[in-house]
Design an enzyme around this catalytic site. Structure first.
Site, mmCIF file in Angstrom:
data_model
loop_
_atom_site.group_PDB
_atom_site.id
_atom_site.type_symbol
_atom_site.label_atom_id
_atom_site.label_comp_id
_atom_site.label_asym_id
_atom_site.label_seq_id
_atom_site.Cartn_x
_atom_site.Cartn_y
_atom_site.Cartn_z
ATOM 1 N N SER A 8 0.859 -1.314 -0.128
ATOM 2 C CA SER A 8 -0.033 0.043 0.153
ATOM 3 C C SER A 8 0.773 1.385 0.046
ATOM 4 O O SER A 8 1.673 1.257 0.775
ATOM 5 C CB SER A 8 -0.845 -0.048 1.220
ATOM 6 O OG SER A 8 -1.645 1.239 1.207
ATOM 7 N N VAL B 15 7.354 2.321 4.421
ATOM 8 C CA VAL B 15 8.216 1.478 3.672
ATOM 9 C C VAL B 15 7.828 1.657 2.439
ATOM 10 O O VAL B 15 8.637 1.691 1.299
ATOM 11 C CB VAL B 15 8.401 -0.029 3.878
ATOM 12 C CG1 VAL B 15 9.215 -0.778 3.079
ATOM 13 C CG2 VAL B 15 8.587 -0.103 5.489
ATOM 14 N N CYS B 16 6.649 1.609 1.996
ATOM 15 C CA CYS B 16 5.907 1.548 0.556
ATOM 16 C C CYS B 16 6.157 3.194 -0.204
ATOM 17 O O CYS B 16 6.615 3.094 -1.084
ATOM 18 C CB CYS B 16 4.539 1.518 0.488
ATOM 19 S SG CYS B 16 4.137 -0.492 0.975
ATOM 20 N N ASP B 17 6.049 3.850 0.861
ATOM 21 C CA ASP B 17 6.114 5.549 0.523
ATOM 22 C C ASP B 17 7.805 5.641 0.096
ATOM 23 O O ASP B 17 8.193 6.420 -0.898
ATOM 24 C CB ASP B 17 5.928 6.315 1.672
ATOM 25 C CG ASP B 17 6.247 7.700 1.292
ATOM 26 O OD1 ASP B 17 5.085 8.603 1.426
ATOM 27 O OD2 ASP B 17 7.542 8.301 1.558
#
Length: 166
Positions: free
Chosen positions: A54, A59-61
């Site tokens: 997501s 971490v995804c950002d």
């Protein structure tokens, strides 16, 4: 089949594991304007596909920012970030992050990408964190299934693989 955990819990991945040397499977996902996007739409280019559970998590950002910053210095490499977030959420994230040029793609409709690349997490209906590099001839040249979904991928290896595929 790749195996992953999410916060230490084993997860079931749907689809087939993709390996280096495979012909890249085609898929259909949605762009931020809800138009369909397929692998064939970027035929003839080197693609670094960054897969995140997501876009709205830390971490995804960081992963999305890192690959887009690195790609700015790599002529001929297209970075595609795929998640199951709705296209509207991806568009909002891009605007907030100042990365309007980032190509975020949504697999929320039918997990076409997730199943084709073996990253659809059955229990969560999210995508496992992974990175794929596909050369201009649609051959997979790099694969990383991140074993713990909350960990970062190996950014350096993925960028080097993208450079080598040029």
């Amino acid at each position: 089949m790749a195996s992953i955990t999410f916060k230490g819990n084993p997860m079931t991945l749907l689809g087939n594991e993709v390996k280096v040397g495979d012909k890249a499977p085609n898929f259909t996902v949605l762009a931020n304007d809800l138009s369909p996007v397929t692998l064939d739409d970027s035929k003839g280019k080197v693609r670094l596909i960054s897969v995140v559970p997501s876009i709205d998590t830390g971490v995804c950002d960081a992963q999305t920012r890192k690959f887009n910053e690195e790609a700015a210095n790599l002529d001929g490499v297209e970075v595609l970030t795929v998640s199951v977030d709705l296209p509207f959420a991806q568009k909002r994230w891009c605007a907030t992050a100042g990365l309007e040029q980032a190509k975020t793609l949504s697999d929320h409709r039918d997990l076409s990408f997730g199943k084709a690349y073996g990253v659809a997490i059955e229990e969560l209906r999210l995508l496992a964190r992974a990175v794929f590099v596909i050369n201009a001839n649609d051959e997979v040249t790099y694969v990383e299934y991140v074993s713990e979904a909350t960990n970062h991928p190996d950014y350096e290896k993925a960028i080097e693989a993208a450079k080598a595929a040029l």
